[in-house]
Design a protein around this motif. Structure first.
Motif, short mmCIF file in Angstrom:
data_model
loop_
_atom_site.label_atom_id
_atom_site.label_comp_id
_atom_site.label_asym_id
_atom_site.label_seq_id
_atom_site.Cartn_x
_atom_site.Cartn_y
_atom_site.Cartn_z
N ALA A 156 0.85 -1.18 0.00
CA ALA A 156 0.00 0.00 0.00
C ALA A 156 0.89 1.24 0.00
N PRO A 157 0.43 2.36 -0.59
CA PRO A 157 1.30 3.53 -0.74
C PRO A 157 1.30 4.48 0.45
N ASP A 158 0.63 4.11 1.53
CA ASP A 158 0.36 5.07 2.61
C ASP A 158 1.59 5.55 3.37
N LEU A 159 2.66 4.79 3.33
CA LEU A 159 3.89 5.21 3.99
C LEU A 159 4.83 5.93 3.03
N GLY A 160 4.55 5.83 1.74
CA GLY A 160 5.37 6.50 0.74
C GLY A 160 6.76 5.93 0.60
N GLN A 161 6.91 4.61 0.85
CA GLN A 161 8.24 4.00 0.84
C GLN A 161 8.41 2.87 -0.18
N GLY A 162 7.38 2.61 -1.00
CA GLY A 162 7.47 1.51 -1.97
C GLY A 162 8.60 1.68 -2.96
N GLY A 163 8.67 2.85 -3.60
CA GLY A 163 9.75 3.12 -4.55
C GLY A 163 11.10 3.16 -3.89
N CYS A 164 11.14 3.70 -2.67
CA CYS A 164 12.41 3.77 -1.92
C CYS A 164 12.92 2.36 -1.61
N CYS A 165 12.01 1.47 -1.24
CA CYS A 165 12.41 0.08 -0.95
C CYS A 165 12.97 -0.59 -2.20
N ALA A 166 12.40 -0.28 -3.36
CA ALA A 166 12.90 -0.84 -4.62
C ALA A 166 14.34 -0.37 -4.89
N LEU A 167 14.60 0.90 -4.60
CA LEU A 167 15.96 1.43 -4.77
C LEU A 167 16.93 0.76 -3.79
N GLU A 168 16.45 0.56 -2.56
CA GLU A 168 17.28 -0.14 -1.57
C GLU A 168 17.60 -1.55 -2.05
N ASP A 169 16.57 -2.23 -2.59
CA ASP A 169 16.78 -3.58 -3.14
C ASP A 169 17.91 -3.56 -4.17
N GLY A 170 17.84 -2.58 -5.08
CA GLY A 170 18.81 -2.50 -6.17
C GLY A 170 20.23 -2.32 -5.68
N ILE A 171 20.41 -1.44 -4.70
CA ILE A 171 21.76 -1.18 -4.17
C ILE A 171 22.32 -2.42 -3.47
N ILE A 172 21.51 -3.03 -2.64
CA ILE A 172 21.98 -4.19 -1.88
C ILE A 172 22.22 -5.40 -2.79
N LEU A 173 21.35 -5.59 -3.77
CA LEU A 173 21.54 -6.68 -4.73
C LEU A 173 22.82 -6.46 -5.54
N ALA A 174 23.02 -5.23 -6.01
CA ALA A 174 24.23 -4.91 -6.79
C ALA A 174 25.49 -5.17 -5.99
N ARG A 175 25.46 -4.83 -4.71
CA ARG A 175 26.64 -5.02 -3.86
C ARG A 175 26.98 -6.51 -3.73
N HIS A 176 25.96 -7.34 -3.50
CA HIS A 176 26.20 -8.77 -3.34
C HIS A 176 26.61 -9.43 -4.66
N LEU A 177 25.99 -9.01 -5.76
CA LEU A 177 26.37 -9.58 -7.06
C LEU A 177 27.78 -9.16 -7.46
N ALA A 178 28.13 -7.93 -7.14
CA ALA A 178 29.49 -7.46 -7.46
C ALA A 178 30.52 -8.32 -6.78
N GLU A 179 30.21 -8.71 -5.57
CA GLU A 179 31.14 -9.58 -4.82
C GLU A 179 31.29 -10.93 -5.51
N ALA A 180 30.17 -11.44 -6.03
CA ALA A 180 30.20 -12.75 -6.71
C ALA A 180 30.98 -12.69 -8.01
N PHE A 181 30.87 -11.58 -8.73
CA PHE A 181 31.53 -11.46 -10.04
C PHE A 181 32.99 -11.05 -9.95
N THR A 182 33.35 -10.36 -8.87
CA THR A 182 34.72 -9.85 -8.79
C THR A 182 35.65 -10.73 -7.96
N LYS A 183 35.06 -11.61 -7.16
CA LYS A 183 35.88 -12.51 -6.34
C LYS A 183 36.49 -13.59 -7.24
N LYS A 184 37.78 -13.52 -7.43
CA LYS A 184 38.47 -14.42 -8.36
C LYS A 184 38.92 -15.72 -7.68
#
Length: 270
Positions: A156-184
């Motif tokens: 529900a949009p009542d807290l105004g955090q839906g889009g913000c949570c999606a951005l948080e998802d993206g940053i945290i996912l990118a960080r974990h994937l970067a670790e997987a791709f760069t760890k040799k």
């Protein structure tokens, strides 16, 4: 629909009707019992409003008006529709009249932005969310597949955090994937593995990184989703006790709650 494939990773960010979420085992998002009408008016001249969010409440509905820039004003109304009103949801003209009837006590200088909104700029839709037990028990990732944003946690949009949570998802996912791709893997070990072995090893790293992402994001999104749902019930409530709590006791608590829930540090990309 949006789905991103990065080498051997499938990231489902294909919205509330996500095909990827369905593949992971999530059910269709549930109806909150409420609808929302959204609209905006772009003016030729400056609207003259201060950069403030104006909030209005009535019996069984709530509405808001907010300037986007010097010339554009966004407005919305959430309410629990009757079966007849649901039938009219696809008619923007009828929905506009419904809004104007409900906000008749709104200051005329604010209501005029709704009156001047063209029907092509009005959208009506049901508010949906994912049950907390689905977020608690569901598979956010499986193998090299995961979901983010509304595909993961429609709310529900009542807290105004839906889009913000999606951005948080993206940053945290990118960080974990970067670790997987760069760890040799060590050169000697990699040489013994061969190409097939290296592919399997990288798959395992990707799978582990997605599990880390899922673990890190699960409870944050449950918290925001549940809070948004409850907040919507209170803000739109038409029971006397709920209305009294909302109007007399809630404003200060709401301001603190909004700041507290939005003040989240998801860390850096590296």
């Amino acid at each position: 629909m949006w789905m991103f494939a990065i080498e051997k990773v499938l990231i489902g960010c294909d919205g509330i009707n996500s095909v990827v979420a369905k593949w992971l085992g999530f059910k269709e998002a549930s109806f909150t019992g409420r609808y929302v009408i959204r609209g905006y008016k772009k003016l030729m001249n400056n609207h003259g409003l201060e950069p403030k969010f104006m909030h209005y409440f009535g019996k069984g509905f709530r509405s808001g008006v907010m300037p986007c820039d010097d010339n554009t004003v966004y407005w919305f109304l959430t309410w629990t529709p009757t079966s007849e009103e649901k039938e009219l949801a696809k008619n923007p003209s009828k929905m506009k009249q419904l809004v104007l009837r409900k906000v008749e006590k709104m200051p005329s200088d604010i209501k005029t932005f709704i009156e001047k909104t063209e029907t092509k700029d009005i959208l009506t839709s049901p508010l949906k969310y994912r049950h907390e037990w689905e977020l608690m028990l569901g598979k956010i990732s499986k193998g090299n597949v995961c979901v983010v944003g509304d595909a993961f946690h429609p709310m529900a949009p009542d807290l105004g955090q839906g889009g913000c949570c999606a951005l948080e998802d993206g940053i945290i996912l990118a960080r974990h994937l970067a670790e997987a791709f760069t760890k040799k893997t060590g050169k000697h070990v990699a040489k013994e593995m061969g190409e097939e072995g290296k592919s399997k090893e990288q798959y395992k790293k990707i799978e582990a990184s997605l599990r880390k992402y899922a673990k890190e994001r699960r409870w944050r999104n449950i918290d925001i989703s549940v809070t948004s749902y409850v907040l919507g019930f209170v803000l739109q409530g038409d029971l006397k006790l709920v209305s009294h709590f909302r109007d007399k006791l809630f404003p200060a608590f709401l301001a603190e709650l909004l700041l507290k829930k939005s003040d989240f540090d998801c860390g850096k990309l590296n």
